[in-house]
Enzyme design. Structure first.
Site, mmCIF file in Angstrom:
data_model
loop_
_atom_site.group_PDB
_atom_site.id
_atom_site.type_symbol
_atom_site.label_atom_id
_atom_site.label_comp_id
_atom_site.label_asym_id
_atom_site.label_seq_id
_atom_site.Cartn_x
_atom_site.Cartn_y
_atom_site.Cartn_z
ATOM 1 N N CYS A 183 0.850 -1.192 0.000
ATOM 2 C CA CYS A 183 0.000 0.000 0.000
ATOM 3 C C CYS A 183 0.888 1.245 0.000
ATOM 4 O O CYS A 183 1.792 1.383 0.831
ATOM 5 C CB CYS A 183 -0.891 -0.017 1.229
ATOM 6 N N GLU A 184 0.647 2.156 -0.932
ATOM 7 C CA GLU A 184 1.507 3.327 -1.029
ATOM 8 C C GLU A 184 1.245 4.341 0.088
ATOM 9 O O GLU A 184 2.056 5.250 0.293
ATOM 10 C CB GLU A 184 1.322 4.008 -2.382
ATOM 11 N N HIS A 185 0.165 4.183 0.807
ATOM 12 C CA HIS A 185 -0.140 5.139 1.875
ATOM 13 C C HIS A 185 0.634 4.837 3.162
ATOM 14 O O HIS A 185 1.030 5.760 3.874
ATOM 15 C CB HIS A 185 -1.644 5.132 2.169
ATOM 16 N N HIS A 186 0.831 3.541 3.457
ATOM 17 C CA HIS A 186 1.516 3.162 4.695
ATOM 18 C C HIS A 186 2.696 2.227 4.460
ATOM 19 O O HIS A 186 3.391 1.858 5.404
ATOM 20 C CB HIS A 186 0.534 2.478 5.664
ATOM 21 N N GLN A 224 -5.279 -0.466 -4.465
ATOM 22 C CA GLN A 224 -5.949 -1.576 -5.141
ATOM 23 C C GLN A 224 -6.763 -1.105 -6.343
ATOM 24 O O GLN A 224 -6.811 -1.788 -7.376
ATOM 25 C CB GLN A 224 -6.854 -2.323 -4.156
ATOM 26 N N HIS A 252 -6.125 -5.809 3.400
ATOM 27 C CA HIS A 252 -5.118 -4.770 3.588
ATOM 28 C C HIS A 252 -4.654 -4.742 5.047
ATOM 29 O O HIS A 252 -5.467 -4.599 5.968
ATOM 30 C CB HIS A 252 -5.692 -3.408 3.198
ATOM 31 N N CYS A 254 -3.144 -2.416 6.427
ATOM 32 C CA CYS A 254 -3.377 -1.099 7.019
ATOM 33 C C CYS A 254 -4.768 -1.002 7.641
ATOM 34 O O CYS A 254 -5.033 -0.075 8.417
ATOM 35 C CB CYS A 254 -3.185 0.001 5.972
#
Length: 292
Positions: A183-186, A224, A252, A254
């Protein structure tokens, strides 16, 4: 920003019509033989001949939008869902430099990552010099480069000439393809399965290449929703089928081990192109086969 599904479909149909018009003009030959062509009747002076196969591998839709073998006549034809001269498909700011890096430059990248990880360990209150963590920065650097190796893969090389001329016009479906991404956010993992289907238009793609395309895009920092769409557009560009459908189900980390902490939750995303988007019966057939 990626084009909407309607814009993508319109562009693909327009390009297909232009391609067929050009091909039909260039491939008319004189032939007195009575050659059957299904329900289509041709005069003896106008019998279309299939171009020689295999085609020159310039990227299967991932090549630059101009050149000797792909002449363009107007600006509308220059638009492509994958405008990437390096064949990487939606490259990030530093993707090309990583692709072309020398062994010394790659080693320097690993050292930079390792130094950053050492700083992180110190910031969270750990001792990076204790026995269990002494080599962790280097290990993590190598692991991160491996988990993001999709930035180094050209889509043309992934497909690797596995495009074949076949007179098959029914659905091709490969389901339960395992995927793992970050995941590019976390920068934590999400894992799941993807189903990919298409209806051929004279060309079929090697079955393993569907999984390889999914693997290439999943081995990048992702969300995703984007991953699902990139897989679909890549298949569409590769063989220009009548339609492509992709459904992904993933869990996920996250959501399960931080934040809302809801173990067991599953995220489902889909992307329908071509006849899967416009024809309800085709879409329902895909969804039925996917769930069996």
């Amino acid at each position: 920003m990626l084009p909407s599904g309607e814009e993508l479909l319109s562009n693909e149909l327009r390009q297909l019509e232009l391609h067929r018009a050009t091909e039909s003009q260039s491939l008319l030959v004189s032939n007195d033989a009575d050659i059957p062509r299904g329900d289509v009747q041709y005069s003896p002076q106008q019998v279309p001949v299939r171009p020689p196969w295999p085609h020159v591998r310039e990227g299967y839709g991932f090549r630059p939008p101009s050149g000797v073998s792909t002449p363009l006549t107007n600006a509308a034809e220059r638009e492509s869902p994958l405008p990437d001269p390096n064949g990487l498909g939606w490259p990030a700011k530093s993707t090309v430099s990583r692709l072309n890096a020398t062994p010394m430059e790659l080693a320097a990248r690993n050292e930079q990552i390792a130094a950053a990880v050492r700083t992180i360990l110190e910031c969270i209150g750990e001792d990076p010099d204790r026995e269990g963590l002494q080599k962790t920065p280097e290990r993590y650097a190598q692991a991160l480069m491996w988990m993001t190796r999709g930035y180094e893969e050209r889509l043309a090389d992934v497909i690797n000439d596995a495009v074949f001329a076949e007179d098959h016009d029914e659905m091709v479906l490969v389901r339960d393809i395992d995927i793992s991404s970050l995941c590019e956010h976390h920068v934590v993992p999400f894992t799941g399965k993807v189903a990919i289907a298409y209806i051929p238009n004279q060309l079929v793609l090697g079955l393993s290449k569907l999984a390889r395309i999914a693997e290439t895009f999943s081995r990048r920092l992702q969300v995703q929703e984007r991953l699902t769409k990139q897989i679909a557009i890549a298949v569409q560009e590769a063989i220009k089928p009548r339609g492509v459908a992709v459904v992904m189900e993933a869990t996920h980390m996250c959501m399960t081990m931080r934040g809302v902490q809801k173990p067991g939750s599953v995220t489902v995303t889909s992307c329908m192109l071509g006849c899967f988007r416009t024809q309800q019966k085709t879409r329902e057939e895909f969804l039925t086969l996917m769930r069996k």
